[in-house]
Design a protein around this motif. Structure first.
Motif, PDB file in Angstrom:
ATOM      1  N   THR A 120      28.806   5.555  45.327  1.00 32.48           N
ATOM      2  CA  THR A 120      29.941   6.388  44.840  1.00 32.48           C
ATOM      3  C   THR A 120      30.724   6.778  46.061  1.00 32.48           C
ATOM      4  OG1 THR A 120      28.645   8.568  44.964  1.00 32.48           O
ATOM      5  CG2 THR A 120      29.040   7.711  42.927  1.00 32.48           C
ATOM      6  N   ASN A 121      30.908   5.688  46.929  1.00 30.86           N
ATOM      7  CA  ASN A 121      31.645   5.761  48.202  1.00 30.86           C
ATOM      8  C   ASN A 121      33.085   5.576  47.845  1.00 30.86           C
ATOM      9  OD1 ASN A 121      29.369   6.251  49.939  1.00 30.86           O
ATOM     10  ND2 ASN A 121      29.072   3.729  49.972  1.00 30.86           N
ATOM     11  N   ARG A 122      33.753   6.600  47.038  1.00 29.79           N
ATOM     12  CA  ARG A 122      35.163   6.533  46.641  1.00 29.79           C
ATOM     13  C   ARG A 122      35.990   6.797  47.822  1.00 29.79           C
ATOM     14  NH1 ARG A 122      32.387   5.152  42.986  1.00 29.79           N
ATOM     15  NH2 ARG A 122      32.192   5.962  40.961  1.00 29.79           N
ATOM     16  N   ASN A 168      36.248   5.195  38.646  1.00 25.97           N
ATOM     17  CA  ASN A 168      36.168   3.842  39.138  1.00 25.97           C
ATOM     18  C   ASN A 168      36.134   2.988  37.951  1.00 25.97           C
ATOM     19  OD1 ASN A 168      35.649   1.743  40.910  1.00 25.97           O
ATOM     20  ND2 ASN A 168      33.342   1.436  40.150  1.00 25.97           N
ATOM     21  N   PHE A 169      37.316   2.149  38.066  1.00 23.08           N
ATOM     22  CA  PHE A 169      37.518   1.116  37.236  1.00 23.08           C
ATOM     23  C   PHE A 169      37.437  -0.250  37.748  1.00 23.08           C
ATOM     24  CE2 PHE A 169      40.501   4.586  36.769  1.00 23.08           C
ATOM     25  CZ  PHE A 169      40.266   4.913  35.531  1.00 23.08           C
ATOM     26  N   TYR A 170      36.442  -1.068  36.964  1.00 21.10           N
ATOM     27  CA  TYR A 170      35.962  -2.019  37.538  1.00 21.10           C
ATOM     28  C   TYR A 170      36.153  -3.430  36.756  1.00 21.10           C
ATOM     29  CZ  TYR A 170      32.067  -1.018  34.471  1.00 21.10           C
ATOM     30  OH  TYR A 170      31.347  -1.048  33.382  1.00 21.10           O
ATOM     31  N   ALA A 183      34.825   1.247  32.872  1.00 20.17           N
ATOM     32  CA  ALA A 183      35.072   2.495  33.582  1.00 20.17           C
ATOM     33  C   ALA A 183      34.018   3.244  33.819  1.00 20.17           C
ATOM     34  CB  ALA A 183      36.166   3.387  33.053  1.00 20.17           C
ATOM     35  N   GLU A 184      33.692   3.959  35.213  1.00 17.44           N
ATOM     36  CA  GLU A 184      32.600   4.683  35.384  1.00 17.44           C
ATOM     37  C   GLU A 184      33.164   6.096  35.865  1.00 17.44           C
ATOM     38  OE1 GLU A 184      28.951   4.429  38.292  1.00 17.44           O
ATOM     39  OE2 GLU A 184      30.706   3.153  38.915  1.00 17.44           O
ATOM     40  N   TYR A 185      32.370   7.040  35.641  1.00 19.24           N
ATOM     41  CA  TYR A 185      32.747   8.349  36.026  1.00 19.24           C
ATOM     42  C   TYR A 185      31.416   9.083  36.812  1.00 19.24           C
ATOM     43  CZ  TYR A 185      34.169  13.125  36.083  1.00 19.24           C
ATOM     44  OH  TYR A 185      34.475  14.671  36.585  1.00 19.24           O
ATOM     45  N   GLN A 186      31.892   9.480  37.935  1.00 20.59           N
ATOM     46  CA  GLN A 186      30.803  10.016  38.627  1.00 20.59           C
ATOM     47  C   GLN A 186      30.381  11.609  38.302  1.00 20.59           C
ATOM     48  OE1 GLN A 186      29.435   8.009  40.921  1.00 20.59           O
ATOM     49  NE2 GLN A 186      27.313   9.529  41.019  1.00 20.59           N
ATOM     50  N   VAL A 187      29.424  11.845  37.455  1.00 19.07           N
ATOM     51  CA  VAL A 187      29.042  13.058  36.948  1.00 19.07           C
ATOM     52  C   VAL A 187      28.526  13.941  37.838  1.00 19.07           C
ATOM     53  CG1 VAL A 187      27.848  14.563  34.988  1.00 19.07           C
ATOM     54  CG2 VAL A 187      28.721  12.090  34.669  1.00 19.07           C
ATOM     55  N   THR A 188      27.512  13.594  38.634  1.00 17.07           N
ATOM     56  CA  THR A 188      26.975  14.433  39.871  1.00 17.07           C
ATOM     57  C   THR A 188      26.676  13.388  40.949  1.00 17.07           C
ATOM     58  OG1 THR A 188      24.537  14.185  39.194  1.00 17.07           O
ATOM     59  CG2 THR A 188      25.794  15.726  38.185  1.00 17.07           C
ATOM     60  N   LYS A 189      26.235  13.844  42.004  1.00 19.04           N
ATOM     61  CA  LYS A 189      25.864  12.845  43.140  1.00 19.04           C
ATOM     62  C   LYS A 189      25.056  11.780  43.010  1.00 19.04           C
ATOM     63  CE  LYS A 189      22.519  15.756  45.596  1.00 19.04           C
ATOM     64  NZ  LYS A 189      22.028  16.277  46.945  1.00 19.04           N
ATOM     65  N   ARG A 190      23.936  12.081  41.750  1.00 22.98           N
ATOM     66  CA  ARG A 190      23.123  11.137  41.424  1.00 22.98           C
ATOM     67  C   ARG A 190      23.401  10.352  40.446  1.00 22.98           C
ATOM     68  NH1 ARG A 190      18.844  11.718  45.036  1.00 22.98           N
ATOM     69  NH2 ARG A 190      18.645  13.301  46.290  1.00 22.98           N
ATOM     70  N   PHE A 191      24.268  10.901  39.449  1.00 25.30           N
ATOM     71  CA  PHE A 191      24.213  10.377  37.961  1.00 25.30           C
ATOM     72  C   PHE A 191      25.773  10.164  37.627  1.00 25.30           C
ATOM     73  CE2 PHE A 191      24.737  10.930  33.328  1.00 25.30           C
ATOM     74  CZ  PHE A 191      23.706  10.050  33.025  1.00 25.30           C
ATOM     75  N   SER A 192      25.767   8.936  37.131  1.00 28.28           N
ATOM     76  CA  SER A 192      27.210   8.413  36.556  1.00 28.28           C
ATOM     77  C   SER A 192      26.933   8.008  35.310  1.00 28.28           C
ATOM     78  CB  SER A 192      27.712   7.314  37.823  1.00 28.28           C
ATOM     79  OG  SER A 192      26.818   6.260  37.767  1.00 28.28           O
ATOM     80  N   HIS A 223      30.483 -11.208  22.640  1.00 30.03           N
ATOM     81  CA  HIS A 223      31.251 -10.209  23.174  1.00 30.03           C
ATOM     82  C   HIS A 223      31.001  -9.031  22.686  1.00 30.03           C
ATOM     83  CE1 HIS A 223      34.165 -10.280  19.788  1.00 30.03           C
ATOM     84  NE2 HIS A 223      33.627 -11.652  19.777  1.00 30.03           N
ATOM     85  N   GLY A 224      31.245  -7.858  23.370  1.00 28.94           N
ATOM     86  CA  GLY A 224      30.961  -6.527  22.608  1.00 28.94           C
ATOM     87  C   GLY A 224      30.850  -5.394  23.715  1.00 28.94           C
ATOM     88  N   GLY A 225      30.824  -4.178  23.215  1.00 25.29           N
ATOM     89  CA  GLY A 225      31.019  -3.057  24.129  1.00 25.29           C
ATOM     90  C   GLY A 225      29.743  -2.647  24.541  1.00 25.29           C
ATOM     91  N   TYR A 226      29.654  -1.895  25.848  1.00 24.55           N
ATOM     92  CA  TYR A 226      28.347  -1.107  26.020  1.00 24.55           C
ATOM     93  C   TYR A 226      28.678   0.214  26.390  1.00 24.55           C
ATOM     94  CZ  TYR A 226      30.024  -2.876  30.675  1.00 24.55           C
ATOM     95  OH  TYR A 226      30.875  -3.187  31.899  1.00 24.55           O
ATOM     96  N   LEU A 227      27.620   1.288  26.620  1.00 23.08           N
ATOM     97  CA  LEU A 227      27.665   2.657  27.033  1.00 23.08           C
ATOM     98  C   LEU A 227      26.277   2.790  27.772  1.00 23.08           C
ATOM     99  CD1 LEU A 227      29.140   5.401  27.213  1.00 23.08           C
ATOM    100  CD2 LEU A 227      28.074   5.765  25.319  1.00 23.08           C
ATOM    101  N   GLY A 228      26.539   3.312  29.033  1.00 19.88           N
ATOM    102  CA  GLY A 228      25.217   3.580  29.619  1.00 19.88           C
ATOM    103  C   GLY A 228      25.425   4.809  30.899  1.00 19.88           C
ATOM    104  N   GLY A 229      24.260   4.895  31.472  1.00 19.09           N
ATOM    105  CA  GLY A 229      24.211   5.865  32.785  1.00 19.09           C
ATOM    106  C   GLY A 229      23.500   5.142  33.853  1.00 19.09           C
ATOM    107  N   GLN A 230      23.754   5.664  34.888  1.00 18.16           N
ATOM    108  CA  GLN A 230      22.945   5.189  36.229  1.00 18.16           C
ATOM    109  C   GLN A 230      22.555   6.283  37.037  1.00 18.16           C
ATOM    110  OE1 GLN A 230      23.577   1.459  38.844  1.00 18.16           O
ATOM    111  NE2 GLN A 230      24.647   3.158  39.920  1.00 18.16           N
ATOM    112  N   PHE A 231      21.289   6.442  37.440  1.00 21.83           N
ATOM    113  CA  PHE A 231      20.626   7.355  38.193  1.00 21.83           C
ATOM    114  C   PHE A 231      20.297   6.831  39.795  1.00 21.83           C
ATOM    115  CE2 PHE A 231      17.075  10.176  39.665  1.00 21.83           C
ATOM    116  CZ  PHE A 231      17.903  11.551  39.759  1.00 21.83           C
ATOM    117  N   VAL A 232      20.434   7.591  40.795  1.00 17.50           N
ATOM    118  CA  VAL A 232      20.160   6.683  42.033  1.00 17.50           C
ATOM    119  C   VAL A 232      19.284   7.932  42.610  1.00 17.50           C
ATOM    120  CG1 VAL A 232      22.398   5.623  42.289  1.00 17.50           C
ATOM    121  CG2 VAL A 232      22.234   8.102  43.020  1.00 17.50           C
ATOM    122  N   TRP A 233      18.127   7.805  43.383  1.00 14.93           N
ATOM    123  CA  TRP A 233      17.504   8.555  44.248  1.00 14.93           C
ATOM    124  C   TRP A 233      16.859   7.806  45.283  1.00 14.93           C
ATOM    125  CZ3 TRP A 233      15.907   5.446  40.024  1.00 14.93           C
ATOM    126  CH2 TRP A 233      14.824   4.742  40.160  1.00 14.93           C
TER     127      TRP A 233
END
Length: 437
Positions: free
Chosen positions: A246-248, A316-318, A376-385, A427-437
């Motif tokens: 998340t180095n925006r 972040n739009f990617y 598109a990705e949204y940074q919810v907290t410093k560890r979770f998006s 083809h198709g859509g997806y929804l998910g989340g990422q956690f960093v530690w």
């Protein structure tokens, strides 16, 4: 009179010149009651240590100011000032668009990351192969191969990885899968004539339980088509993503990264065309006959890609692209069977006379695969998006089930050759989340 005045004037002139020529003792205060404007005399040993700042010509001049850059450097050497402060970057509230402290934290550098998400994907429609028609109206096509085309099916994706030395370079393992089945049944109800098949010409020379296969598929009560689709994908990639931690960059900018890795992609398709000459229900009776095709494509090879990001505060739009050339190990099996056994070649003129129609084939070829992710990705907290996006995967040079239907079922060599000139777009859509530690 003039002579007497000359010696006195000469004496006065000499006295004045002697006054100005005599050395001034700088260590003694001036006879004039006022401060001196001359710098004190220094010894040679002191000259090399003296300050280079210009001598002030004002009394009690303040000390020269230290340049701001030198001041920041000096302060950075003090304990507790090695990292940027919150005052320098603003408040840490993601909702206000200032994400430095809350989302990124000073020196925040996790090592591992993991992602889990859900998929909803479908496959493009292929070339229609007509399987059922109205015997009383040859222009009425009752059922084709796309009647049981793949609909929207659920899948999942798992990904984990690790960084290289606290940088935005990392390796990852990415696995996702989508599976789907579909079924369609037609009957002779409401038809002008009988429920027949356009494949009856292809079936010539095949028999089942002593009768020609045409007798089962023509003038039938019901035809059923079943199809299944399985997609499995696993990747091992090394990539550079400027937004990995998340180095925006704040107010909006583009960033680019690169990707390279290995990929295994599996596409398996099953096709079953069944007939029931007696009733509308498929219950497994002896007169029900099934024509099955199973095809398996296994692609493995290297890929290259690019990661493009546009950052706007916590958003972040990617766009991610991947492309590679793969070796494709293909296998297929074609069989016609029922409860009473397998259909067989029943033509004394055929070199395959008497052989069961249960044919397997395999081949290898080069296939190509490309992938595009937009999201598109949204940074919810410093560890979770969290992210949401759309994915398109295109594959060329694959074997499809409908391509295995031969013009002449007696030519088992053609069946075993396993045609593989098909294309697939998933083809198709997806929804998910990422956690960093």
């Amino acid at each position: 009179m003039l002579v007497s005045r000359f010696p006195a004037a000469l004496a006065l002139t000499l006295s004045a010149s002697g006054l100005f020529a005599a050395p001034v003792n700088l260590d003694q205060p001036s006879s004039l009651d006022r401060p001196s404007y001359f710098a004190p005399e220094k010894s040679p040993a002191q000259l090399w240590r003296q300050d280079n700042h210009p001598v002030s010509l004002t009394e009690d001049a303040p000390a020269p100011k230290v340049p701001p850059a030198d001041k920041m450097y000096a302060e950075s050497l003090e304990p507790g000032l090695l990292a940027p402060s919150a005052e320098m970057y603003g408040a840490g509230d993601c909702s206000t668009g200032s994400c430095y402290d809350e989302c990124f934290q000073d020196c925040f550098c996790p090592t591992w990351f993991a992602y889990a998400g859900a998929l909803a994907m479908t496959k493009d429609r292929g070339n229609e192969v007509w399987l059922s028609n109205d015997g009383g109206d040859f222009s009425a096509r009752v059922m084709g191969s796309e009647a049981a085309a793949m609909g929207w099916n659920a899948g999942y994706e798992l990904r984990f990885g690790r960084t290289f030395a606290c940088s935005n370079w990392a390796w990852e393992v990415d696995y996702w899968a989508v599976r789907g089945t579909n079924e369609h049944t037609v009957t002779n109800a409401g038809l002008v004539g009988a429920l027949d098949t356009p494949l009856d010409t292809n079936f010539q020379g095949l028999s089942y339980n002593g009768s020609n296969v045409d007798a089962y598929y023509n003038n039938a009560q019901a035809h059923r088509l079943q199809r299944s689709y399985d997609f499995y994908n696993i990747e091992l990639n090394v990539f550079q993503d400027p937004t990995l931690y998340t180095n925006r960059c704040g107010g909006g900018c583009f960033q680019f990264g690169a990707l390279a890795g290995l990929r295994y992609f599996k596409f398996r398709e099953a096709f079953s065309f069944s007939t029931d000459p007696s009733d509308y229900n498929f219950t497994g009776t002896d007169d029900e006959l099934h024509y099955n095709i199973d095809v398996d494509n296994n692609l493995i090879g290297a890929q290259l890609g690019m990661i493009m990001n546009y950052n706007w505060n916590c958003w972040n739009f990617y766009a991610k692209t991947k492309f590679g050339a793969y070796g494709n190990a293909i296998s297929q099996n074609s069989v016609m069977y029922g409860n009473l056994g397998t259909a067989y070649i029943d033509n004394a003129m055929s070199p395959n006379n008497g052989r069961a129609y249960n044919v397997s084939g395999s081949k290898g070829r080069v296939s190509f695969l490309g992938e595009l992710d937009l999201g598109a990705e949204y940074q919810v907290t410093k560890r979770f998006s969290m992210n949401i996006g759309y994915r398109v995967v295109g594959v060329s040079g694959v074997a499809l089930a409908t391509e295995q239907i031969p013009q002449n079922f007696e030519d088992l060599g053609i069946v075993a050759s396993t045609p593989s000139n098909g294309d697939v777009i998933l083809h198709g859509g997806y929804l998910g989340g990422q956690f960093v530690w």
